[in-house]
Design an enzyme around this catalytic site. Structure first.
Site, mmCIF file in Angstrom:
data_model
loop_
_atom_site.group_PDB
_atom_site.id
_atom_site.type_symbol
_atom_site.label_atom_id
_atom_site.label_comp_id
_atom_site.label_asym_id
_atom_site.label_seq_id
_atom_site.Cartn_x
_atom_site.Cartn_y
_atom_site.Cartn_z
ATOM 1 N N LYS A 39 0.820 -1.209 0.000
ATOM 2 C CA LYS A 39 0.000 0.000 0.000
ATOM 3 C C LYS A 39 0.856 1.262 0.000
ATOM 4 C CE LYS A 39 -4.279 -1.762 1.893
ATOM 5 N NZ LYS A 39 -4.995 -1.372 0.656
ATOM 6 N N GLU A 136 0.621 -0.727 7.493
ATOM 7 C CA GLU A 136 1.430 -1.860 7.053
ATOM 8 C C GLU A 136 2.882 -1.733 7.506
ATOM 9 O OE1 GLU A 136 -0.705 -3.881 3.201
ATOM 10 O OE2 GLU A 136 0.847 -2.393 2.787
ATOM 11 N N THR A 205 -14.481 6.250 1.082
ATOM 12 C CA THR A 205 -14.661 5.795 -0.296
ATOM 13 C C THR A 205 -15.810 4.797 -0.340
ATOM 14 O OG1 THR A 205 -12.985 4.056 -0.021
ATOM 15 C CG2 THR A 205 -12.248 6.184 -0.864
ATOM 16 N N LEU A 206 -16.616 4.899 -1.396
ATOM 17 C CA LEU A 206 -17.846 4.119 -1.503
ATOM 18 C C LEU A 206 -17.857 3.207 -2.721
ATOM 19 C CD1 LEU A 206 -20.270 7.082 -0.682
ATOM 20 C CD2 LEU A 206 -19.376 5.379 0.931
ATOM 21 N N GLY A 207 -16.672 2.870 -3.228
ATOM 22 C CA GLY A 207 -16.582 1.975 -4.376
ATOM 23 C C GLY A 207 -17.234 2.572 -5.608
ATOM 24 N N THR A 235 -7.803 -3.983 -7.636
ATOM 25 C CA THR A 235 -6.608 -3.965 -6.796
ATOM 26 C C THR A 235 -5.850 -2.645 -6.968
ATOM 27 O OG1 THR A 235 -6.398 -6.350 -7.108
ATOM 28 C CG2 THR A 235 -4.501 -5.200 -6.191
ATOM 29 N N ASP A 239 -5.560 2.752 -3.124
ATOM 30 C CA ASP A 239 -4.237 3.354 -2.930
ATOM 31 C C ASP A 239 -4.005 4.479 -3.938
ATOM 32 O OD1 ASP A 239 -3.902 1.358 -1.038
ATOM 33 O OD2 ASP A 239 -2.759 0.059 -2.386
ATOM 34 N N GLY A 274 -3.105 -5.053 -12.429
ATOM 35 C CA GLY A 274 -1.824 -4.839 -11.770
ATOM 36 C C GLY A 274 -1.931 -3.830 -10.648
#
Length: 293
Positions: A39, A136, A205-207, A235, A239, A274
């Site tokens: 991330k 992370e 964030t709400l997709g 993916t 980020d 990717g």
């Protein structure tokens, strides 16, 4: 102005398999690909491709030089990345013919950072700079305290989500970025809805529905609609969104302008397969034609 990003650096080791292996099964893969991931690395690349100056603070271990080189190629200042003993962070990812995946994550060097070295990396920072971090790496609280002493804008991307980790740094941050599920989990842990959290700016964030910005000190919220695309791979989209958002603010854009820019970058990202290696740059955004939902 500069974005200082304390973040993970991982090798994503992707194996294509006919099906996900069952317990005890030995399965031959049909292909193997190695990507730059993590991330932290993703967000650094995104911010750099959004034309911000980015200093990445992190660590790699044995065999990690190629990841540092890749970050440098993408315009990230890597002089504050240290090499430690042991293995670099990596993820072993199995992907089957239906697109389902199984991921085994090893944090490695990402959790072996020296807080004093982080403070040293921030010695060059000023109150005009931004400090970005995620969940992370180790030393998150110490790093946020060091950034706070310098008056930096502090942004926390609460992923991978851990309610205790968020609450530990919450008194120090100016902005919290999290997704809809994480926001619900944080509300369950704290008893506070996003608009009532003690953080100036909250971005959820709400997709496919876009995102929502809570400006808590004014008691206001703004919905930013998503952009209509046909997703291929989500993916790294979150980020990418965060990296572009922070870069926009660091470059002097308004919050709404930065959210619009981040939304466009994330929309392009989900049409690509990717992670860090395919994050769009500003020219990609300028060339794209977008349709809001």
């Amino acid at each position: 102005m500069t974005v200082f990003n304390l973040g993970s650096i991982n090798a994503d080791l992707v194996y294509r398999v006919p099906h996900l292996p069952e317990p005890g099964e030995t399965l031959a893969s049909t292909s193997f690909t190695r990507f730059l991931g993590g991330k932290g690395a993703n967000m650094s690349v995104a911010a750099a491709r959004a034309a911000a100056r980015v200093v990445h603070i992190g660590a790699v271990g044995h065999g990690g030089d190629w990841m540092v080189d890749r970050l440098t190629e993408y315009g990230v200042d890597t002089r504050e990345i240290v090499t430690v003993s042991g293995e670099s962070g990596h993820a072993v990812i199995a992907v089957d013919d239906h697109g389902e995946n199984s991921i085994l994550l090893f944090h490695g060097a990402n959790t072996r950072l020296d807080p004093e070295e982080i403070s040293g990396a921030l010695a060059q920072a000023t109150a005009e700079d931004s400090f970005l971090f995620q969940n992370e790496t180790n030393a998150q609280r110490e790093a946020a305290e060091a950034a706070s002493l310098r008056g930096m804008r502090i942004i926390y991307a609460a992923a991978p989500f851990d309610a205790d980790a968020v609450q530990d740094v919450m008194p120090l941050i100016d902005m919290l970025v999290l997704n809809e599920v994480e926001a619900a989990q944080l509300e369950e842990a704290t008893g506070l809805s996003p608009e009532n959290l003690p953080v100036k700016d909250i971005v959820v964030t709400l997709g496919s529905k876009g995102c929502r910005w809570y400006e808590t000190d004014k008691g206001e919220q703004v919905d930013v609609p998503a952009i209509q695309v046909d997703p291929v791979d989500t993916t790294g989209a979150g980020d990418t969104f965060t990296g572009y958002l922070v870069a926009g603010l660091d470059r002097g854009f308004s919050m709404r302008q930065s959210l619009d820019l981040a939304t466009k970058a994330a929309a392009i990202m989900v049409t690509r397969q990717g992670t860090a290696d395919v994050i769009p740059d500003l020219k990609d955004i300028e060339d794209a034609r977008f349709n809001r939902l």
